[in-house]
Design a protein around this motif. Sequence first.
Motif, short mmCIF file in Angstrom:
data_model
loop_
_atom_site.label_atom_id
_atom_site.label_comp_id
_atom_site.label_asym_id
_atom_site.label_seq_id
_atom_site.Cartn_x
_atom_site.Cartn_y
_atom_site.Cartn_z
N SER A 86 32.03 34.37 34.69
CA SER A 86 31.98 34.58 36.13
C SER A 86 33.35 34.98 36.67
O SER A 86 33.48 35.89 37.48
CB SER A 86 31.49 33.29 36.82
N ARG A 87 34.40 34.28 36.19
CA ARG A 87 35.76 34.62 36.63
C ARG A 87 36.19 36.00 36.14
O ARG A 87 36.81 36.76 36.88
CB ARG A 87 36.74 33.56 36.13
N SER A 89 34.35 38.53 35.53
CA SER A 89 33.63 39.56 36.27
C SER A 89 34.19 39.73 37.68
O SER A 89 34.42 40.84 38.15
CB SER A 89 32.14 39.20 36.33
N SER A 90 34.43 38.60 38.36
CA SER A 90 34.88 38.67 39.75
C SER A 90 36.33 39.15 39.88
O SER A 90 36.70 39.81 40.85
CB SER A 90 34.73 37.31 40.43
N ARG A 91 37.14 38.83 38.87
CA ARG A 91 38.56 39.20 38.93
C ARG A 91 38.88 40.47 38.15
O ARG A 91 40.02 40.89 38.08
CB ARG A 91 39.40 38.05 38.40
N SER A 138 34.91 42.75 31.86
CA SER A 138 34.13 43.83 32.46
C SER A 138 33.92 44.94 31.45
O SER A 138 34.80 45.23 30.63
CB SER A 138 34.86 44.37 33.70
#
Length: 319
Positions: A86-87, A89-91, A138
């Motif tokens: 999750s981190r 992907s978001s960052r 990513s």
Amino acid sequence: MVPVAAINARFSSLLCGVCIKAEIVMGVLVPPSLHVLLKGTPFPAHLLFSRGRCVKALGVGNDVSMKGIGDKSLAEAVKKILGMASRASSRNEILHTDFLTPSVLNESISALENFANVKTITQGGYPQAERCRLSIGSTKILTTDPDVVAALSISGNFGFEHCSHGDFLGSIIGTGIAREKVGDILLQGKEGAQVLIVPELVEFLIQSLNKVGNVPVSCEQIPLLALDYEPPRSKSFTAVEASLRVDALASAGFKISRSKLVSLISSGDVRLNWSPVMKNGTILKTGDVVSVSEKGRLKIGKINTTRKGKFAVELIHYF
């Protein structure tokens, strides 16, 4: 009884051939293969995983509770990795795990299939590695294999004192290095061993490790291509059984009695896809891997039905 928190999700999952339906509220319910609830996990609420497979929620529902907690440590390890995804992907960054056990790696990769635009790369240093690191990032930036595994050669005169895998591992951990920072250890007989490790601890281990057992040793970094490992030997044959139960197929594959196999299951020495087998009647399918302590691994190949209604199963024994 484990409390469930609010999410309003409903799922249907197939486990061991039995259709299970349940409703959850504010939480992610993990099917009976793990017997645990994950709360506060930063991954999609519809994500469920069981025996290496991911299933999605079907709708919205009410409250439900689950009795008993199984392998909580496995669930917590997967939960941590999903949080990393999750981190990442978001960052828009690349994160790396430590060395993972096969069971954690298997469940994590399956669960991560539900993450859009997230790519994973598994590396253990050589093709048959059991303990591997997982790189998560990513799809736009994780385009090559990161340099996250290093190899060391541990040399000494082991001709007069045999040292086991446990001896080498114990000596490495004795320097203060955590177990999860160490990958596979490849024994080299009288010459010593080769060990996979996280790159940032290479110099520390070279300076700190000077003895294994009573044998003085020296360490040096070697290229991964210099690793000396023996590809697994295998034997393939077909067994005809009345069922696809794990106790039947594993008994035939490992050439041991069914009662002995059942005893090994009870003692926790039988694993299916790197997770402990909990029931003798667990049904196997093509692609499943059964491992028994000191017996090797058994891969389930093609499955055909005979004219008499039995199952002709291709079994591949790795030893």
